[in-house]
Design a protein around this motif. Sequence first.
Motif, mmCIF file in Angstrom:
data_model
loop_
_atom_site.group_PDB
_atom_site.id
_atom_site.type_symbol
_atom_site.label_atom_id
_atom_site.label_comp_id
_atom_site.label_asym_id
_atom_site.label_seq_id
_atom_site.Cartn_x
_atom_site.Cartn_y
_atom_site.Cartn_z
ATOM 1 N N LEU A 47 -43.386 42.450 -28.972
ATOM 2 C CA LEU A 47 -44.432 41.497 -28.592
ATOM 3 C C LEU A 47 -43.961 40.097 -28.969
ATOM 4 O O LEU A 47 -43.649 39.839 -30.140
ATOM 5 C CB LEU A 47 -45.745 41.817 -29.300
ATOM 6 C CG LEU A 47 -46.886 40.822 -29.057
ATOM 7 C CD1 LEU A 47 -47.285 40.782 -27.585
ATOM 8 C CD2 LEU A 47 -48.081 41.170 -29.930
ATOM 9 N N HIS A 79 -46.028 30.065 -17.567
ATOM 10 C CA HIS A 79 -45.171 31.164 -17.116
ATOM 11 C C HIS A 79 -44.030 30.636 -16.250
ATOM 12 O O HIS A 79 -44.230 29.748 -15.424
ATOM 13 C CB HIS A 79 -46.016 32.153 -16.318
ATOM 14 C CG HIS A 79 -45.240 33.266 -15.681
ATOM 15 N ND1 HIS A 79 -44.465 34.129 -16.411
ATOM 16 C CD2 HIS A 79 -45.131 33.645 -14.391
ATOM 17 C CE1 HIS A 79 -43.912 35.011 -15.593
ATOM 18 N NE2 HIS A 79 -44.300 34.732 -14.358
ATOM 19 N N GLU A 90 -43.857 34.912 -18.949
ATOM 20 C CA GLU A 90 -44.975 35.558 -19.634
ATOM 21 C C GLU A 90 -45.306 36.815 -18.853
ATOM 22 O O GLU A 90 -45.208 36.835 -17.629
ATOM 23 C CB GLU A 90 -46.183 34.618 -19.691
ATOM 24 C CG GLU A 90 -45.896 33.366 -20.500
ATOM 25 C CD GLU A 90 -46.982 32.296 -20.373
ATOM 26 O OE1 GLU A 90 -47.958 32.481 -19.610
ATOM 27 O OE2 GLU A 90 -46.832 31.257 -21.040
ATOM 28 N N GLY A 91 -45.676 37.861 -19.568
ATOM 29 C CA GLY A 91 -46.024 39.113 -18.913
ATOM 30 C C GLY A 91 -45.280 40.280 -19.531
ATOM 31 O O GLY A 91 -44.701 40.166 -20.605
ATOM 32 N N ARG A 92 -45.298 41.397 -18.813
ATOM 33 C CA ARG A 92 -44.645 42.631 -19.305
ATOM 34 C C ARG A 92 -43.341 42.852 -18.568
ATOM 35 O O ARG A 92 -43.302 42.831 -17.338
ATOM 36 C CB ARG A 92 -45.578 43.813 -19.137
ATOM 37 C CG ARG A 92 -46.776 43.701 -20.106
ATOM 38 C CD ARG A 92 -47.542 44.987 -20.201
ATOM 39 N NE ARG A 92 -46.757 46.040 -20.786
ATOM 40 C CZ ARG A 92 -46.980 46.583 -21.978
ATOM 41 N NH1 ARG A 92 -47.950 46.134 -22.726
ATOM 42 N NH2 ARG A 92 -46.237 47.573 -22.413
ATOM 43 N N TYR A 93 -42.309 43.107 -19.353
ATOM 44 C CA TYR A 93 -40.971 43.340 -18.828
ATOM 45 C C TYR A 93 -40.323 44.440 -19.657
ATOM 46 O O TYR A 93 -40.983 45.099 -20.454
ATOM 47 C CB TYR A 93 -40.133 42.047 -18.889
ATOM 48 C CG TYR A 93 -40.756 40.929 -18.076
ATOM 49 C CD1 TYR A 93 -40.520 40.834 -16.713
ATOM 50 C CD2 TYR A 93 -41.607 39.994 -18.672
ATOM 51 C CE1 TYR A 93 -41.121 39.833 -15.951
ATOM 52 C CE2 TYR A 93 -42.206 38.995 -17.928
ATOM 53 C CZ TYR A 93 -41.955 38.916 -16.570
ATOM 54 O OH TYR A 93 -42.548 37.943 -15.815
ATOM 55 N N ARG A 94 -39.026 44.637 -19.495
ATOM 56 C CA ARG A 94 -38.257 45.600 -20.286
ATOM 57 C C ARG A 94 -36.936 44.962 -20.678
ATOM 58 O O ARG A 94 -36.460 44.050 -20.012
ATOM 59 C CB ARG A 94 -37.974 46.884 -19.501
ATOM 60 C CG ARG A 94 -39.218 47.713 -19.260
ATOM 61 C CD ARG A 94 -38.882 49.122 -18.813
ATOM 62 N NE ARG A 94 -40.084 49.913 -18.711
ATOM 63 C CZ ARG A 94 -40.651 50.567 -19.713
ATOM 64 N NH1 ARG A 94 -40.109 50.557 -20.901
ATOM 65 N NH2 ARG A 94 -41.757 51.262 -19.531
ATOM 66 N N PRO A 175 -40.010 48.252 -23.752
ATOM 67 C CA PRO A 175 -40.977 47.316 -23.164
ATOM 68 C C PRO A 175 -41.134 46.078 -24.043
ATOM 69 O O PRO A 175 -41.086 46.155 -25.272
ATOM 70 C CB PRO A 175 -42.289 48.106 -23.143
ATOM 71 C CG PRO A 175 -41.968 49.508 -23.486
ATOM 72 C CD PRO A 175 -40.633 49.514 -24.148
ATOM 73 N N GLU A 177 -43.654 42.486 -24.146
ATOM 74 C CA GLU A 177 -44.748 41.671 -23.609
ATOM 75 C C GLU A 177 -44.599 40.276 -24.184
ATOM 76 O O GLU A 177 -44.491 40.111 -25.399
ATOM 77 C CB GLU A 177 -46.109 42.253 -23.980
ATOM 78 C CG GLU A 177 -47.257 41.442 -23.403
ATOM 79 C CD GLU A 177 -48.618 42.060 -23.671
ATOM 80 O OE1 GLU A 177 -49.609 41.321 -23.552
ATOM 81 O OE2 GLU A 177 -48.701 43.253 -23.995
ATOM 82 N N ARG A 179 -46.551 36.822 -24.434
ATOM 83 C CA ARG A 179 -47.880 36.220 -24.281
ATOM 84 C C ARG A 179 -47.793 34.704 -24.379
ATOM 85 O O ARG A 179 -46.936 34.173 -25.062
ATOM 86 C CB ARG A 179 -48.823 36.735 -25.368
ATOM 87 C CG ARG A 179 -49.134 38.199 -25.237
ATOM 88 C CD ARG A 179 -50.096 38.661 -26.298
ATOM 89 N NE ARG A 179 -50.354 40.092 -26.181
ATOM 90 C CZ ARG A 179 -50.941 40.809 -27.100
ATOM 91 N NH1 ARG A 179 -51.325 40.260 -28.256
ATOM 92 N NH2 ARG A 179 -51.133 42.102 -26.909
#
Length: 180
Positions: A47, A79, A90-94, A175, A177, A179
């Motif tokens: 995170l 973002h 910004e967001g969810r990635y890997r 993963p 995230e 923010r």
Amino acid sequence: MRFAAAILSALALASCAAPEAPVVERVPAARSIDKPFDVTKNVDFILVDKSDRTLTLFREGRAVRTYRDLAFGDAPQGHKQFQGDERTPEGRYRIAYGNPQSSFHLSLKIDYPNAADRAYAKRFGRSPGGDIFIHGQPNGSPEGQKIAYDWTDGCIALSNAEIEELWQTVPDGTPIEIRP
């Protein structure tokens, strides 16, 4: 002294981009930061909080390590939308892979852009950019030095000792995230 500062400044302004690297086996780093942390166990989530400038590692839902005073792109708020905007996504990635041949002291590739990022940029006829990494300081930086301001082109920068810890405990596919 001025020559060294000029070289460091030039390196700091260099792009976060690094050549695509194959997935490689990570080997333990030679040193780490002072506080004990078990790097032999992989984490399963990262995170990043841009407003707090923290990166927290999680194992099985529990925070196990937090790094502070992160550096981001030159335009840290908002973002990432387009190549060259110097924003951090910004967001969810890997985490896609680790790059041991980075222009920086180790780097972990974030799989930005995702489908939504590409679609948004396409609507404006622009590129979403890419080559977003979590990385250490520029290669050749003085030992133990950490640039204390936002200097990347959208990457997330840590100290060299901190990226060495992440290198050992963050597997490909983890993963992340990010923010605001």
